[in-house]
Design a protein around this motif. Structure first.
Motif, short mmCIF file in Angstrom:
data_model
loop_
_atom_site.label_atom_id
_atom_site.label_comp_id
_atom_site.label_asym_id
_atom_site.label_seq_id
_atom_site.Cartn_x
_atom_site.Cartn_y
_atom_site.Cartn_z
N VAL A 49 47.79 30.77 41.15
CA VAL A 49 47.81 32.23 41.07
C VAL A 49 48.17 32.84 42.42
N THR A 50 48.79 34.00 42.36
CA THR A 50 49.21 34.65 43.60
C THR A 50 48.07 35.47 44.19
N ARG A 51 48.24 35.85 45.45
CA ARG A 51 47.23 36.68 46.11
C ARG A 51 47.08 38.03 45.39
N ASP A 52 48.20 38.58 44.94
CA ASP A 52 48.14 39.87 44.23
C ASP A 52 47.33 39.76 42.95
N GLN A 53 47.47 38.64 42.23
CA GLN A 53 46.70 38.44 41.02
C GLN A 53 45.20 38.37 41.32
N VAL A 54 44.85 37.67 42.39
CA VAL A 54 43.44 37.56 42.78
C VAL A 54 42.89 38.93 43.12
N VAL A 55 43.65 39.72 43.86
CA VAL A 55 43.20 41.06 44.24
C VAL A 55 43.00 41.93 43.00
N ASP A 56 43.93 41.84 42.04
CA ASP A 56 43.82 42.62 40.81
C ASP A 56 42.56 42.24 40.03
N VAL A 57 42.29 40.94 39.95
CA VAL A 57 41.12 40.47 39.21
C VAL A 57 39.84 40.97 39.87
N VAL A 58 39.76 40.84 41.19
CA VAL A 58 38.57 41.27 41.91
C VAL A 58 38.39 42.79 41.81
N ASP A 59 39.49 43.53 41.92
CA ASP A 59 39.42 45.00 41.81
C ASP A 59 38.90 45.41 40.43
N ASP A 60 39.41 44.75 39.38
CA ASP A 60 38.94 45.06 38.03
C ASP A 60 37.46 44.74 37.86
N PHE A 61 37.04 43.64 38.50
CA PHE A 61 35.64 43.23 38.41
C PHE A 61 34.73 44.25 39.09
N VAL A 62 35.15 44.70 40.27
CA VAL A 62 34.37 45.69 41.00
C VAL A 62 34.31 47.00 40.23
N GLU A 63 35.44 47.37 39.62
CA GLU A 63 35.47 48.61 38.83
C GLU A 63 34.52 48.53 37.65
#
Length: 333
Positions: A49-63
């Protein structure tokens, strides 16, 4: 090129990988054996997975964490509504009962970490009613594997008892759980149980090998023809693939090897063949047809085996939430 969409399991795996070893271990302690296995596999397969995908997943989790939690006087209703929406009424009912009614079947739950053959050895000499309660408590695929390890003479009897279970008296389940808890660490405090039923029996049969399911249904039919038909009506079989929507079929075709399709379709209903070929590209459909013609006669056992393998892939995708299946009576959600 667009990045491939991550499944819910893969997203959960990414979150665990970002937590650190101790925190991830603490989370996994609260999950079932099947969930741990599924997440473990996903955690080893998301390295690309790319760094952008990881950031998106973490952002969604925090939201998600920042949204209202549902805590308060109406929390029970909130939890019930969320679980039913996520899992469906039937699959969620047992989990809801354990969470909201304080059930704790730690002794029986410990069996979910054992190999099917070991479970079969453990219950082999027990009364068929006890075996039925144990199998009804397991996940359908694990229950099927245990059933395969039992002598043929008891399989039909056990499945009939599973199909006709209509609640288990608290003292009986307490006793059984206590026996299991003494063999495996844990405690018990059981109030009641709604194990078993025709759908549970049908789901277990769905995971039996080709020919075994029909043999068991035939034996059940000799004892109770009506019950046999009820179980059969709730099973999701290969011919039911002709009833699913095109989007789900396209997802399935991406996971199923063409050589398996070429064998499985030799004994398939016309509706299933049309559904599968209609969701393939013209080139892929031509290759499949050529492959089927080039193979010549195929043994019935090979056809049934290929169909079972495809159904296992389909059920796994359904369990992961990748696709939705609708059997005759909505056995799967």
């Amino acid at each position: 090129m667009a990045e491939p969409q991550l499944s819910g399991t893969q997203r959960a795996a990414i979150i665990l990988l970002t937590l650190g070893e101790q925190q991830a271990a603490d989370v996994l302690k609260h999950m079932s054996a099947k969930e741990v296995q599924k997440l473990g596999i996903a955690m080893t397969s998301v390295s690309a997975v790319t760094r952008d995908q990881v950031v998106d997943v973490v952002d969604d989790f925090v939201e998600t964490l920042n949204q209202p939690s549902g805590l308060g006087p109406g929390a029970d209703e909130y939890v019930r509504a969320v679980l039913v929406q996520a899992l469906g009424e039937d699959r969620a009912s047992g989990l809801i009962d354990r969470i909201l009614l304080g059930r704790n079947t730690s002794g029986l739950d410990s069996l979910k970490w054992m190999e099917p053959r070991a479970i079969a050895e453990l219950v082999r000499n027990e009364h068929p009613q006890i075996i039925a309660i144990v199998l009804a408590h397991l996940d359908a695929d694990q229950g099927a594997e245990v059933l395969k390890c039992l002598p043929e003479r008891v399989r039909s009897d056990v499945l009939v008892r599973i199909a006709t279970l209509d609640g288990v008296p608290p003292h009986a389940l307490n006793e059984l759980n206590d026996v299991m808890a003494k063999q495996f660490a844990g405690s018990q405090n059981i109030k009641s149980s709604t194990l078993g039923g025709v759908k549970v029996a049908a789901n277990i049969l769905n995971f039996m090998d080709g020919g075994q399911d029909e043999a068991i249904l035939g034996s059940i039919g000799q004892m109770d023809d009506t019950l046999s038909n009820q179980i059969r009506d709730l099973m999701f079989v290969f011919d039911n693939l002709g009833e699913i929507d095109d989007r789900a079929m396209q997802s399935i075709l991406r996971e199923v090897p063409n050589d398996k399709l070429a064998v499985a379709l030799r004994g398939a209903d016309t509706k299933v063949k049309d559904k599968i070929i209609g969701n393939m590209s013209q080139r892929a459909a031509e290759i499949l047809k050529d492959d089927m013609e080039a193979r010549g006669p195929v043994r019935l056992a090979d056809v049934e085996g290929a169909q079972k393998e495809i159904l296992q892939i389909v059920r796994k995708m359904a369990d992961e939430g990748t696709i939705q299946l609708i059997a005759k009576a909505e056995t799967f959600v």
